[in-house]
Design an enzyme around this catalytic site. Structure first.
Site, PDB file in Angstrom:
ATOM      1  N   LYS A   1      42.778  42.250  40.990  1.00 18.61           N
ATOM      2  CA  LYS A   1      42.711  41.709  39.613  1.00 18.61           C
ATOM      3  C   LYS A   1      42.726  42.843  38.586  1.00 18.61           C
ATOM      4  CE  LYS A   1      38.517  40.595  37.814  1.00 18.61           C
ATOM      5  NZ  LYS A   1      38.187  41.202  36.509  1.00 18.61           N
ATOM      6  N   ASN A   2      41.886  43.855  38.819  1.00 17.56           N
ATOM      7  CA  ASN A   2      41.719  44.885  37.796  1.00 17.56           C
ATOM      8  C   ASN A   2      42.881  45.877  37.734  1.00 17.56           C
ATOM      9  OD1 ASN A   2      39.439  43.595  37.022  1.00 17.56           O
ATOM     10  ND2 ASN A   2      38.000  45.043  37.965  1.00 17.56           N
TER      11      ASN A   2
ATOM     12  N   CYS B   1      29.228  39.578  26.357  1.00 18.56           N
ATOM     13  CA  CYS B   1      29.439  39.476  27.792  1.00 18.56           C
ATOM     14  C   CYS B   1      28.080  39.568  28.477  1.00 18.56           C
ATOM     15  CB  CYS B   1      30.328  40.622  28.218  1.00 18.56           C
ATOM     16  SG  CYS B   1      30.602  40.709  29.960  1.00 18.56           S
TER      17      CYS B   1
ATOM     18  N   ARG C   1      29.527  45.597  25.681  1.00 18.88           N
ATOM     19  CA  ARG C   1      30.752  46.243  26.166  1.00 18.88           C
ATOM     20  C   ARG C   1      31.600  46.712  24.985  1.00 18.88           C
ATOM     21  NH1 ARG C   1      33.144  42.947  31.124  1.00 18.88           N
ATOM     22  NH2 ARG C   1      34.380  44.833  31.356  1.00 18.88           N
TER      23      ARG C   1
ATOM     24  N   ASP D   1      30.742  46.692  40.426  1.00 14.29           N
ATOM     25  CA  ASP D   1      31.268  45.354  40.735  1.00 14.29           C
ATOM     26  C   ASP D   1      30.845  44.859  42.120  1.00 14.29           C
ATOM     27  OD1 ASP D   1      32.465  45.273  38.276  1.00 14.29           O
ATOM     28  OD2 ASP D   1      34.464  45.800  38.990  1.00 14.29           O
TER      29      ASP D   1
ATOM     30  N   ARG E   1      37.902  33.275  38.026  1.00 11.72           N
ATOM     31  CA  ARG E   1      38.437  34.375  37.216  1.00 11.72           C
ATOM     32  C   ARG E   1      38.900  35.525  38.095  1.00 11.72           C
ATOM     33  NH1 ARG E   1      34.495  37.113  34.113  1.00 11.72           N
ATOM     34  NH2 ARG E   1      36.251  38.521  34.122  1.00 11.72           N
TER      35      ARG E   1
HETATM   36  N1  EPU Z   1      31.834  51.979  27.459  1.00 14.01           N
HETATM   37  C1  EPU Z   1      31.526  52.484  26.205  1.00 14.01           C
HETATM   38  N2  EPU Z   1      32.507  52.527  25.268  1.00 14.01           N
HETATM   39  C2  EPU Z   1      33.779  52.104  25.518  1.00 14.01           C
HETATM   40  C3  EPU Z   1      34.081  51.589  26.791  1.00 14.01           C
HETATM   41  C4  EPU Z   1      33.081  51.544  27.750  1.00 14.01           C
HETATM   42  O1  EPU Z   1      30.390  52.888  25.949  1.00 14.01           O
HETATM   43  O2  EPU Z   1      34.621  52.195  24.615  1.00 14.01           O
HETATM   44  C5  EPU Z   1      30.783  51.921  28.489  1.00 14.01           C
HETATM   45  C6  EPU Z   1      30.532  50.507  29.006  1.00 14.01           C
HETATM   46  O3  EPU Z   1      29.640  49.802  28.167  1.00 14.01           O
HETATM   47  C7  EPU Z   1      29.984  50.791  30.379  1.00 14.01           C
HETATM   48  C8  EPU Z   1      30.776  52.002  30.836  1.00 14.01           C
HETATM   49  O4  EPU Z   1      31.267  52.615  29.634  1.00 14.01           O
HETATM   50  O5  EPU Z   1      28.630  51.130  30.309  1.00 14.01           O
HETATM   51  C9  EPU Z   1      31.942  51.709  31.747  1.00 14.01           C
HETATM   52  O6  EPU Z   1      32.721  50.650  31.227  1.00 14.01           O
HETATM   53  P1  EPU Z   1      34.283  50.562  31.437  1.00 14.01           P
HETATM   54  O7  EPU Z   1      34.966  50.771  30.137  1.00 14.01           O
HETATM   55  O8  EPU Z   1      34.704  51.449  32.565  1.00 14.01           O
HETATM   56  O9  EPU Z   1      34.481  49.036  31.843  1.00 14.01           O
HETATM   57  P2  EPU Z   1      35.803  48.217  31.613  1.00 14.01           P
HETATM   58  O10 EPU Z   1      36.955  49.123  31.699  1.00 14.01           O
HETATM   59  O11 EPU Z   1      35.648  47.357  30.419  1.00 14.01           O
HETATM   60  C10 EPU Z   1      36.343  47.715  34.107  1.00 14.01           C
HETATM   61  C11 EPU Z   1      36.435  46.499  34.987  1.00 14.01           C
HETATM   62  C12 EPU Z   1      35.053  45.925  35.221  1.00 14.01           C
HETATM   63  C13 EPU Z   1      34.186  47.007  35.869  1.00 14.01           C
HETATM   64  C14 EPU Z   1      34.166  48.258  34.981  1.00 14.01           C
HETATM   65  C15 EPU Z   1      33.411  49.418  35.619  1.00 14.01           C
HETATM   66  C16 EPU Z   1      38.613  45.578  34.453  1.00 14.01           C
HETATM   67  C17 EPU Z   1      39.402  44.460  33.905  1.00 14.01           C
HETATM   68  N3  EPU Z   1      37.278  45.494  34.348  1.00 14.01           N
HETATM   69  O12 EPU Z   1      35.783  47.257  32.876  1.00 14.01           O
HETATM   70  O13 EPU Z   1      35.228  44.855  36.141  1.00 14.01           O
HETATM   71  O14 EPU Z   1      32.874  46.532  36.054  1.00 14.01           O
HETATM   72  O15 EPU Z   1      35.513  48.692  34.732  1.00 14.01           O
HETATM   73  O16 EPU Z   1      33.967  49.771  36.825  1.00 14.01           O
HETATM   74  O17 EPU Z   1      39.161  46.510  35.019  1.00 14.01           O
HETATM   75  C18 EPU Z   1      34.785  42.784  37.134  1.00 14.01           C
HETATM   76  O18 EPU Z   1      35.890  42.862  37.703  1.00 14.01           O
HETATM   77  O19 EPU Z   1      33.925  41.905  37.444  1.00 14.01           O
HETATM   78  C19 EPU Z   1      34.465  43.726  36.065  1.00 14.01           C
HETATM   79  C20 EPU Z   1      33.498  43.500  35.175  1.00 14.01           C
END
Ligand code: EPU
Length: 419
Positions: free
Chosen positions: A22-23, A115, A120, A306, A398
Site C-alpha cells: 500500500k505505502n 489522525c 501528523r 506499523d 484501507r
Molecule cells: N513528521 C513531522 N513533520 C512532517 C512529517 C512527519 O514532524 O512534516 C513526523 C511525524 O509526526 C512522525 C514522524 O515524523 O512523528 C514520521 O512520520 P512520517 O512522515 O514518516 O509518516 P508518513 O510519511 O506520513 C508513512 C506511512 C505510515 C507510517 C509512517 C512511518 C504511508 C502512506 N504512510 O507515513 O503508514 O506509519 O510513514 O513509517 O506511507 C500505515 O500504513 O498504517 C501508516 C500509518
C-alpha cells in the site's frame, strides 16, 4: 457498516500470498502525474486507500484504468487543485503535492484532517518545497505551493521524530523536474521510498542514494511513461507472521522480501518462534517456550511503528513482562484499551507500553480505531477464547487486501458480517 467476527482458538496452517505494498503504491500512483505519457503500475493492492488515490488522479484530470491489480494512468492534461472533498479521506493524499508542484509548478491541495495515531504535521514537506524555491501558503485549510521555477537545493528533512517517509517522497518527486541538483539529507530509507525512486528512475529521473540517508537528484527537463511492479507489502507480511506466531502451527508467506521484514523476523526469533527463509518465502512455526521482548519502534531498518500494535497483541499472550517503546508516533496506542477489554494486561507510561503476558485472552466486541490497531484486534481475536467482533472494519479495508479471506484460507474461523 461491516464487522469482522472471529471464533478464536483455531490453529492456522498453510500458505498465503502477500499483496503489493500500500505505502509504495500510493506515492507511485501519485508520481504518474509527473508525465503526460502512459504509466502502467502492476500489483496495486485492491484497497480503499488505493481507490481513493485513483479517484484523486481522476479528479486532477488523469485518465485511469484499473483491472485486476493493474492500474494504467495517462495524465496528459491535468489541473493542480485537489479540494477537501477529494482528499479528506486519506492522509497520504498529501503526496500529490510534490508531483503537481514538479509538473505544474503549482498545487492547491486541502490539508488532511486529524489522525488517531497522533499529530501528523507536514512542515518538513513544506520546508523542502520552500528550499526548492516554492512559495508556500496555508489558508482556509488548503496548502498552496507555487514557483515560477524550481531550483535544486540542499535540504535536510530530518525532524524531531526522525526522517519523514512521505516528506522524502514528496520532495523527491518535486525535485526530479527542478533545475540543477538537489541533495536530500536525512532522507527516509524505507523500502517504499526506494520503490518510488526506482519507478522515477524508470521514468527518466536521475536519482542516486535511494535506501541511504542522502539522496542526490539531478533535475531533468521531462519524464516519460514507465511500467512498474509494486514491491510486496512488508507490513502485511509482518502482520501475517504475527498471525502465524499467535495462532499458527506452521504458516508460510509467499512473495515476500525477507530483507524488508528482518526486524520483525528477528523479534519473533528472539521471542522463541522458528523462522525459515526460502527465496521469497518465509515460514513461521512454534518452537517450544516463548519469551518476553523489549522493542522500540525506529525508522527502517528498525522495528516499524506499523507493526507495533500487532506485536502488542502477540506479547499480550506471551509469558513474562514485555516492553514496547513507540518512538515514531508516541500516542499510537488506541488498540491498548480494546486489547484490555479482551483481558490483556498493558500499562501505558507515555510512549512506553508495559505488557504482562496473560494465559488467555477472551473474545469481546471491540472497536477498530485505525488500520494497524484493527489488525492487532483481529490477531488477538484469533487467539482469544470465544467470539471477538471487530467493528469499523473500513479501517482494515484501507490497508489489508482481503485480510479475512486470507486468514480463512489459513484455517481461521472468521467472517464479515453486516451490522
Ligand atoms: N513528521 C513531522 N513533520 C512532517 C512529517 C512527519 O514532524 O512534516 C513526523 C511525524 O509526526 C512522525 C514522524 O515524523 O512523528 C514520521 O512520520 P512520517 O512522515 O514518516 O509518516 P508518513 O510519511 O506520513 C508513512 C506511512 C505510515 C507510517 C509512517 C512511518 C504511508 C502512506 N504512510 O507515513 O503508514 O506509519 O510513514 O513509517 O506511507 C500505515 O500504513 O498504517 C501508516 C500509518
Amino acid at each position: 457498516m461491516d464487522k469482522i467476527r472471529i471464533h478464536g482458538g483455531h490453529e492456522l496452517s498453510g500458505s498465503i500470498k502477500i499483496s503489493g505494498s500500500k505505502n509504495s503504491a500510493l506515492p507511485i500512483l501519485a508520481a504518474t502525474l509527473l508525465t503526460r505519457e502512459e504509466c502502467c503500475i502492476r500489483r496495486v493492492p485492491d484497497l480503499s486507500d488505493t481507490n481513493y488515490m485513483v479517484q484523486i488522479l481522476a479528479h486532477l484530470g488523469a485518465h485511469v484504468e484499473r483491472a485486476s491489480g493493474n492500474v494504467a494512468v495517462t495524465a496528459e492534461k491535468i489541473n493542480s487543485v485537489a479540494p477537501y472533498d477529494v482528499v479528506r479521506r486519506m492522509r497520504a493524499s498529501v503526496c500529490v503535492i510534490g508531483p503537481l508542484l514538479g509538473r505544474c509548478k503549482e498545487a492547491t491541495v486541502s490539508l488532511p484532517g486529524g489522525c488517531v495515531i497522533g499529530d501528523r504535521p507536514i512542515d518538513l514537506h513544506l520546508k523542502g518545497f520552500e528550499a526548492l524555491g516554492a512559495a508556500v501558503r496555508v489558508e482556509n485549510g488548503d496548502v498552496r505551493v507555487f514557483a515560477p521555477k524550481l531550483t535544486g537545493a540542499i535540504i535536510n528533512l530530518r525532524g524531531k521524530f526522525g526522517p519523514t517517509v512521505l516528506g522524502t517522497d514528496n520532495v523527491m518527486m518535486a525535485s526530479v523536474l527542478a533545475e540543477g541538483t538537489t541533495v536530500i539529507e536525512g532522507a527516509a530509507q524505507e523500502p517504499e521510498v526506494v520503490d518510488l525512486a526506482n519507478f522515477l528512475i524508470k521514468m527518466g529521473a536521475k536519482i542516486e542514494g535511494a535506501g541511504t540517508r542522502r539522496l542526490i537528484i539531478e533535475g531533468v527537463k521531462e519524464l516519460h511513461g514507465a511500467e512498474h511492479d509494486i514491491i510486496p507489502d512488508r507490513i502485511e507480511a509482518g502482520t501475517f507472521l504475527v498471525a502465524g506466531a499467535i495462532a499458527g502451527k506452521g504458516v508460510t508467506l509467499k512473495r515476500v522480501d525477507p530483507e524488508h521484514v528482518q526486524s520483525v523476523t528477528n523479534a519473533l526469533t528472539s521471542c522463541g518462534y522458528k523462522i525459515d527463509f526460502r527465496a521469497d518465502e518465509i515460514s513461521v512455526s512454534p518452537n517450544g517456550a516463548t519469551t518476553p521482548l523489549e522493542i522500540s519502534t525506529e525508522p527502517y531498518p528498525g522495528f516499524p511503528t506499523d507493526m507495533q500494535a500487532q506485536m502488542c497483541a502477540l506479547l499480550s499472550t506471551t509469558d513474562g513482562i514485555s516492553v514496547i517503546t513507540e518512538n515514531i508516533f508516541p500516542q499510537r496506542y488506541m488498540h491498548v484499551a480494546e486489547l484490555k477489554r479482551m483481558g490483556a494486561n498493558v500499562d501505558l507510561e507515555g510512549p512506553t507500553a508495559v505488557i504482562k503476558g496473560v494465559d488467555q485472552l477472551h473474545g469481546a466486541p471491540v472497536m477498530a480505531s485505525d488500520l494497524r490497531a484493527s489488525a492487532a484486534l483481529v490477531l488477538a481475536g484469533l487467539k482469544a477464547e470465544g467470539v471477538t467482533e471487530v467493528s469499523r472494519v473500513y479501517h482494515i479495508d484501507r490497508g489489508y487486501e482481503h485480510l479475512d479471506e486470507k486468514l480463512r484460507d489459513l484455517g481461521a474461523e472468521i467472517e464479515r458480517v453486516q451490522a
